[in-house]
Enzyme design. Structure first.
Site, PDB file in Angstrom:
ATOM      1  N   HIS A 366      -7.402  -5.649  16.407  1.00 50.82           N
ATOM      2  CA  HIS A 366      -6.945  -6.819  16.703  1.00 50.82           C
ATOM      3  C   HIS A 366      -7.679  -7.509  16.959  1.00 50.82           C
ATOM      4  O   HIS A 366      -6.823  -8.711  16.868  1.00 50.82           O
ATOM      5  CB  HIS A 366      -5.560  -5.766  17.657  1.00 50.82           C
ATOM      6  CG  HIS A 366      -5.289  -4.629  17.001  1.00 50.82           C
ATOM      7  ND1 HIS A 366      -4.817  -4.494  17.804  1.00 50.82           N
ATOM      8  CD2 HIS A 366      -4.965  -4.036  15.951  1.00 50.82           C
ATOM      9  CE1 HIS A 366      -4.184  -2.667  17.017  1.00 50.82           C
ATOM     10  NE2 HIS A 366      -4.438  -2.792  15.651  1.00 50.82           N
ATOM     11  N   ARG A 473       1.103 -11.655   7.558  1.00 51.19           N
ATOM     12  CA  ARG A 473       1.057  -9.908   7.822  1.00 51.19           C
ATOM     13  C   ARG A 473       2.208 -10.140   9.468  1.00 51.19           C
ATOM     14  O   ARG A 473       1.937 -10.445  10.135  1.00 51.19           O
ATOM     15  CB  ARG A 473      -0.497 -10.008   8.699  1.00 51.19           C
ATOM     16  CG  ARG A 473      -0.824  -9.508   7.050  1.00 51.19           C
ATOM     17  CD  ARG A 473      -2.614  -9.255   7.743  1.00 51.19           C
ATOM     18  NE  ARG A 473      -3.213  -9.062   6.907  1.00 51.19           N
ATOM     19  CZ  ARG A 473      -4.567 -10.039   6.005  1.00 51.19           C
ATOM     20  NH1 ARG A 473      -4.891 -10.521   6.382  1.00 51.19           N
ATOM     21  NH2 ARG A 473      -5.007  -9.314   5.432  1.00 51.19           N
ATOM     22  N   GLU A 608      -1.249  -2.713  -4.178  1.00 54.23           N
ATOM     23  CA  GLU A 608      -2.769  -2.505  -3.145  1.00 54.23           C
ATOM     24  C   GLU A 608      -3.092  -0.281  -3.037  1.00 54.23           C
ATOM     25  O   GLU A 608      -3.710  -0.115  -2.702  1.00 54.23           O
ATOM     26  CB  GLU A 608      -2.751  -2.231  -1.750  1.00 54.23           C
ATOM     27  CG  GLU A 608      -1.537  -2.130  -1.461  1.00 54.23           C
ATOM     28  CD  GLU A 608      -1.535  -3.132   0.009  1.00 54.23           C
ATOM     29  OE1 GLU A 608      -2.708  -3.496   0.798  1.00 54.23           O
ATOM     30  OE2 GLU A 608       0.049  -3.087   1.019  1.00 54.23           O
ATOM     31  N   ASP A 632      -7.563  -3.205   0.298  1.00 54.40           N
ATOM     32  CA  ASP A 632      -6.886  -1.608   0.044  1.00 54.40           C
ATOM     33  C   ASP A 632      -6.952  -1.306  -1.116  1.00 54.40           C
ATOM     34  O   ASP A 632      -7.731   0.223  -1.782  1.00 54.40           O
ATOM     35  CB  ASP A 632      -5.530  -1.828   0.520  1.00 54.40           C
ATOM     36  CG  ASP A 632      -5.562  -1.483   1.830  1.00 54.40           C
ATOM     37  OD1 ASP A 632      -5.940  -0.871   3.137  1.00 54.40           O
ATOM     38  OD2 ASP A 632      -4.235  -2.105   2.689  1.00 54.40           O
ATOM     39  N   CYS A 679      -4.075 -11.637  -2.634  1.00 55.93           N
ATOM     40  CA  CYS A 679      -4.500 -11.489  -1.042  1.00 55.93           C
ATOM     41  C   CYS A 679      -5.174 -10.822  -0.727  1.00 55.93           C
ATOM     42  O   CYS A 679      -4.991 -11.724   1.550  1.00 55.93           O
ATOM     43  CB  CYS A 679      -3.232 -11.945  -0.216  1.00 55.93           C
ATOM     44  SG  CYS A 679      -2.140 -10.387  -0.736  1.00 55.93           S
TER      45      CYS A 679
HETATM   46  C1  PEP Z   1      -4.892  -5.694   1.569  1.00 60.78           C
HETATM   47  O1  PEP Z   1      -5.312  -5.292   1.568  1.00 60.78           O
HETATM   48  O2  PEP Z   1      -6.238  -6.493   0.445  1.00 60.78           O
HETATM   49  C2  PEP Z   1      -4.367  -6.441   2.261  1.00 60.78           C
HETATM   50  C3  PEP Z   1      -4.405  -8.430   2.090  1.00 60.78           C
HETATM   51  O3  PEP Z   1      -3.394  -6.015   3.731  1.00 60.78           O
HETATM   52  P1  PEP Z   1      -3.968  -5.569   4.875  1.00 60.78           P
HETATM   53  O4  PEP Z   1      -6.057  -6.776   4.572  1.00 60.78           O
HETATM   54  O5  PEP Z   1      -3.212  -6.125   5.634  1.00 60.78           O
HETATM   55  O6  PEP Z   1      -3.993  -3.996   4.534  1.00 60.78           O
HETATM   56 MG    MG Z   2      -3.453  -3.943   2.872  1.00 58.78          MG
END
Ligand code: PEP
Ligand code: MG
Length: 754
Positions: A366, A473, A608, A632, A679
């Site tokens: 974090h 987020r 994802e 993901d 994203c």
């Molecule tokens: C992703 O999984 O690409 C995403 C943008 O979400 P996070 O990285 O927050 O899991």
């Molecule tokens: Mg993700």
């Protein structure tokens, strides 16, 4: 201890007097060795100091040939002295010359001495030198004598650390303590920072080593241990968190050590050798560090942190010095810490902070997320770094390559200074592109959006010219908060985000917790496979109260403005339908209670979870928009953890299977006219961004600093020409072809500078 001239306490007192005498460093050292030899009834006492070139140099001796001083050297690991330095452990030998490591130095005249006792001179677990006594006759050194010599070595460690002995070094030589070092860790947050070390938890400097009144020291130590145990008990009783990132299991381990008999006995022995209570704690901790630092077993190394924690707590009790809590920083500060919670980093004044170096903390920690949001260059996973630096040391952090330069020589400093200036110049160039569209040479426009998670990120939106916040987020607020944010706090953040960005849209993502995103104040659910476990929308649907509270906060925060919300980790169409249902019920509730509802509400899903790839026709018809979470999606497609260094290289974002999967999403979205963006981190890397544009993506959301470089690449490319190169490679999979290399070659040949 043999009779000597009054035992270790008297020796320490003598040495303290010598320390205060107004004489040269060499004279002081010469007197020290005379006192030690006399007190320990040894014919020889010598001090070897570790130089920055790794050699141990004889700095003073009583008993060996004086001419050898500053001439005799040995490498670490060479001879008995080198062995002690290498192992950081004492060595007592009745017959030194039969030891396999014994190496004879004719210039010292040491051949006539049979017995040998040497101890490392340690500071923070690092070896600074070696202290040796020798006797002509064969004799066995007692444990008390070893103990006494170790205690004496502490005084020498302070003398070396004070820099006093640097004046005795030959021209061009420096002591180990000041040597430049080049370390490599994990790149956490891009950027180059030059500055000086500020320790996040400064070591408590023990000023008085020698006890004036041994009985009083013993009483102080007992009282401090008692108070510390009580404090730990209270912290455990109070809940599982105290300050930033402190968890119950850490405290439980520390409590266990605090009641450990062996630890108590070692403290007593150190006290008995004449040290103050503080110095005894430091002595015992130094030994523990020296031993554990050389362990390769991660479990044992982790215990070192617990022991450090214990020693710090005890020193705080003894000295009354409270742990610092962020605040003002000197100019060009580079924070160095074992680990740090995200809230602790936010506590520091941003203006003077140039970088962050952590012993722990990988790219998804974090604190790394916060460092990226604040634009602070950061490197993590740098073993032992807190012991290798002192406050004020010069240091360079390269958050792009993961390199850390300690006390860099001037040429290295110049090179990094140049790199930092170059980056600043490039940033300026990107800044000039802020208001021009991301238009390819053949006239295709790509929408560039930014990812955010904190209010502080929002300022970047206009700086970099982002068209919207494509991913907000929301879990970051939950991760940095000391307790679960109430609805009013959530409402306040969302409203401030919308206020801060003005006219541009924001796509809020509902809470994506679970897996690596752990909330410190929530009971952790033990799962065999957390990445495949209870997380994100799964928690939201199973605990609809949480989801409802968040949705209500968002809907209210819009205050009549347009609102976009998306749901993470949707694996089945039905999950989106259920989440939408909850959201629409909230809209109805607000309406009935006369709250203003958004003038327009768009609901989308993150793509994802691979199962969604086979429900694209259905999902495209239901949602207002799609956002591909490639981080993901790719890790699940390849069944390879994106943060596990062992396997993360096993897939390539630009491989045909990944690009085929991504293309199937844009194609489906196009069939139904459903807006789609991507994203994940991939969209922020110029070469990948070009490939995504070539397969049909017209919107990418990325970390703000990537917008400039991606825009520059897009403006330089002819998308039609790129597509002609890329598509055949995606359609006809040839595993011997590297799409990445081919694209790079295309970019080079077409003057697309990435
Ligand atoms: C992703 O999984 O690409 C995403 C943008 O979400 P996070 O990285 O927050 O899991
Ligand atoms: Mg993700």
């Amino acid at each position: 201890m043999r009779g000597g001239l009054g035992g270790p306490r008297l020796l320490l007192r003598r040495l303290r007097e010598v320390m205060a005498e107004p004489v040269s460093a060499q004279a002081r050292l010469d007197r020290i060795v005379i006192h030690i030899a006399a007190n320990m009834v040894a014919e020889v006492c010598s001090v070897y100091v570790l130089r920055s070139d790794g050699k141990l140099e004889l700095y003073a001796t009583e008993g060996l040939n004086r001419e050898a001083v500053h001439l005799t050297t040995m490498t670490t690991g060479e001879g008995l002295v080198g062995l002690i330095a290498e192992k950081a452990e004492p060595l007592a030998l009745a017959d030194a010359q039969v030891h396999p490591a014994f190496s004879y130095r004719p210039e010292t005249g040491e051949e006539i001495y049979q017995s040998f006792l040497g101890v490392p001179i340690l500071r923070g677990g690092n070896t600074l030198g070696v202290l040796v006594v020798q006797n002509r006759a064969r004799r066995t050194y007692s444990e008390e004598e070893v103990e006494a010599l170790q205690t004496t070595a502490m005084l020498l460690a302070e003398m070396i650390a004070s820099g006093e002995l640097q004046s005795l070094a030959a021209p061009g030589q420096s002591l180990s303590l000041q040597k430049p070092m080049s370390l490599v860790g994990s790149a956490l947050s891009d950027g180059v920072g030059l500055g000086h070390v500020v320790l996040h938890e400064p070591r408590i400097i023990v000023k008085q080593l020698v006890a004036e009144n041994p009985e009083a020291e013993s009483t102080r130590l007992d009282a401090a241990i008692l108070a510390m145990r009580e404090q730990i008990d209270q912290l455990i009783a109070r809940g599982d968190r105290y300050g930033a990132g402190e968890h119950r299991d850490v405290l439980e381990t520390v409590r266990m050590f605090a009641n450990d008999r062996g630890w108590m006995r070692r403290l007593r022995e150190a006290l008995d050798s004449g040290l103050t209570a503080e110095a005894a704690v430091e002595r015992v901790q130094n030994d523990a560090r020296a031993k554990l630092q050389r362990q390769t077993d991660p479990y044992l190394r982790e215990r070192l942190h617990d022991l450090d924690d214990l020693a710090n707590r005890l020193l705080q009790q003894l000295t009354g010095v409270a742990p610092p809590h962020g605040g003002a920083l000197p100019d060009n500060a580079i924070l160095v810490a074992r680990n740090m919670g995200p809230a602790a980093l936010l506590d520091y004044e941003r203006a003077n902070l140039r970088g962050l170096v952590l012993e722990d903390g990988g790219p998804t920690s974090h604190v790394a997320i916060i460092a990226r949001a604040l634009g602070i260059p950061a490197v993590g996973d740098v073993p032992n770094v807190t012991d290798l630096v002192d406050t004020g040391d010069s240091i360079i952090v390269d958050g792009g390559s993961g390199e850390v330069q300690l006390r860099p020589p001037s040429d290295i400093e110049t090179a990094y200074g140049e790199k930092a200036r170059l980056r600043a110049r490039r940033r300026e160039q990107f800044h000039k592109l802020r208001d021009v569209p991301a238009l390819t040479r053949d006239g295709v426009e790509i929408g560039l959006h930014m990812n955010a998670g904190l209010l502080i990120d929002c300022q970047h939106a206009s700086e970099v010219g982002a068209q919207s916040i494509g991913l907000f987020r929301t879990e970051l607020q939950f991760m940095v908060a000391p307790s679960f944010p109430r609805q009013s706090q959530q409402y306040s953040l969302y409203k401030r985000v919308l206020d801060a960005v003005g006219d541009i849209p924001v796509t809020f993502r509902t809470l994506d917790i679970g897996s690596d995103k752990v909330l410190p104040y929530m009971t952790k659910v033990e799962e065999e496979n957390p990445a495949l476990g209870w997380r994100a929308i799964r928690i939201g649907l199973d605990r609809p109260g949480l989801l409802r509270m968040q949705l209500r906060a968002m809907l209210r925060a819009a205050e009549g403005r347009a609102l976009r919300i998306m749901f993470p980790m949707v694996a089945k169409v039905g999950e989106f339908v259920a989440a939408r249902e909850i959201c629409l019920r909230e809209v109805e509730f607000l309406r009935q209670h006369d709250y203003r509802t958004p003038c327009e509400l768009k609901l989308g899903v993150m793509v994802e979870v691979p199962s969604l790839l086979w429900q694209l026709d259905e999902i495209c018809q239901l949602v207002d928009f799609l956002s591909v979470g490639s981080n993901d999606l790719t890790q699940y497609l390849f069944a390879a953890d994106r943060d596990n260094k062992r396997v993360s290289a096993r897939y390539d974002d630009l491989s045909a299977p990944n690009l085929r999967a991504l293309k199937s999403i844009v194609d489906a979205a196009a069939r139904y006219g459903t807006p789609v963006t991507l994203c994940g981190e991939m969209g922020g890397r110029p070469l990948e961004a070009l490939a995504l544009a070539a397969i049909g993506f017209r919107g990418l959301s990325m970390t703000p600093s990537a917008i400039g470089p991606v825009k520059a690449a897009i403006r330089a490319v002819d998308l039609g020409a790129l597509r002609a190169v890329l598509m055949p490679m995606i359609e006809r999979l040839d595993h011997s072809v590297s799409i990445r290399q081919e694209l790079q070659a295309f970019a080079d040949a077409n003057c697309v500078h990435l």
